[in-house]
Design a protein around this motif. Structure first.
Motif, mmCIF file in Angstrom:
data_model
loop_
_atom_site.group_PDB
_atom_site.id
_atom_site.type_symbol
_atom_site.label_atom_id
_atom_site.label_comp_id
_atom_site.label_asym_id
_atom_site.label_seq_id
_atom_site.Cartn_x
_atom_site.Cartn_y
_atom_site.Cartn_z
ATOM 1 N N SER A 2 3.107 9.839 6.496
ATOM 2 C CA SER A 2 2.370 8.890 7.348
ATOM 3 C C SER A 2 3.323 7.903 8.001
ATOM 4 O O SER A 2 4.341 7.532 7.408
ATOM 5 C CB SER A 2 1.397 8.104 6.462
ATOM 6 N N SER A 15 0.241 5.510 -0.422
ATOM 7 C CA SER A 15 -0.886 4.750 0.132
ATOM 8 C C SER A 15 -1.444 3.731 -0.860
ATOM 9 O O SER A 15 -2.033 2.745 -0.452
ATOM 10 C CB SER A 15 -2.018 5.694 0.525
ATOM 11 N N ASN A 16 -1.273 3.995 -2.165
ATOM 12 C CA ASN A 16 -1.819 3.032 -3.123
ATOM 13 C C ASN A 16 -0.767 2.079 -3.679
ATOM 14 O O ASN A 16 -0.938 1.491 -4.738
ATOM 15 C CB ASN A 16 -2.610 3.730 -4.249
ATOM 16 N N HIS A 47 -1.729 5.860 6.644
ATOM 17 C CA HIS A 47 -2.778 6.835 6.327
ATOM 18 C C HIS A 47 -3.230 6.723 4.875
ATOM 19 O O HIS A 47 -2.440 6.356 4.000
ATOM 20 C CB HIS A 47 -2.276 8.265 6.588
ATOM 21 N N LYS A 48 -4.518 7.070 4.649
ATOM 22 C CA LYS A 48 -5.067 7.099 3.274
ATOM 23 C C LYS A 48 -4.533 8.332 2.534
ATOM 24 O O LYS A 48 -4.256 9.361 3.162
ATOM 25 C CB LYS A 48 -6.586 7.201 3.346
ATOM 26 N N ASP A 49 -4.433 8.256 1.210
ATOM 27 C CA ASP A 49 -4.040 9.393 0.356
ATOM 28 C C ASP A 49 -2.758 10.061 0.845
ATOM 29 O O ASP A 49 -2.674 11.291 0.877
ATOM 30 C CB ASP A 49 -5.161 10.454 0.325
#
Ligand code: GUN
Length: 168
Positions: A79, A58-59, A123-125
């Protein structure tokens, strides 16, 4: 990075990819195609086909790049991914690669050869684990990572998207 993601990277033996994310080649055919049987945009011979594991987090993201070949993406885990394509004439499309087939996601997606493309985890994280298959087989000589400034010059109306999904 989350411990569970580091564990996937370590277990599968993935390494950093220049476009962003992590990968490992899982298949390279023994058979080869001679240069004189390939289109003019290939210099030298190529294997029939190759396949990789590819993991995005995600990052991070897969920055805009292109290859000669059509590339088949296969969704495995995590995700869903948002994949952006820009055609040679600057048509932008978004495709969601994932397993929720009743809500417009596709477990397989084919990026046409020569299109600029970039991808991000929705999705985050989280992370996304996919496979990418090409034929003729992958060679970094067919791979072009493009600078933000250059791609914006080609397609100024997509400046915001390009700024977000380029590293350099
Ligand atoms: N091998 C190394 N990098 C890549 C890539 O980006 N795509 C494919 N299909 N194979 C690769």
């Amino acid at each position: 990075m989350k411990k569970s993601i580091v564990n996937i990277i370590d277990t599968l033996g993935l390494v950093a990819h220049p476009e962003g994310g992590f990968y490992k080649e899982t298949y390279r055919s023994h058979g080869e195609i001679n240069e004189n049987s390939l289109p003019d945009n290939y210099k030298g011979k190529r294997n029939y086909s190759t396949c990789i594991y590819f993991l995005l987090t995600s990052n991070n993201f897969s920055a805009f790049h292109r290859i000669n070949q059509d590339e088949i993406w296969h969704f495995y885990d995590g995700s869903p991914i948002r994949l952006h394509t820009l055609s040679a004439t600057g048509v932008h499309e978004e495709h969601i690669i994932g397993k929720d087939i009743f809500n417009g996601q596709v477990p397989q997606f084919i990026v046409p050869g020569g299109f600029w493309f970039a991808a991000e985890v929705i999705h985050k994280d989280s992370y996304s684990l996919v496979g990418c298959t090409v034929s003729p087989g992958f060679n970094f000589n067919d791979f072009e990572l493009i600078k933000r400034e250059t791609l914006v010059t080609f397609f100024p109306k997509h400046k915001k998207l390009i700024a977000r999904l380029t590293h350099m």
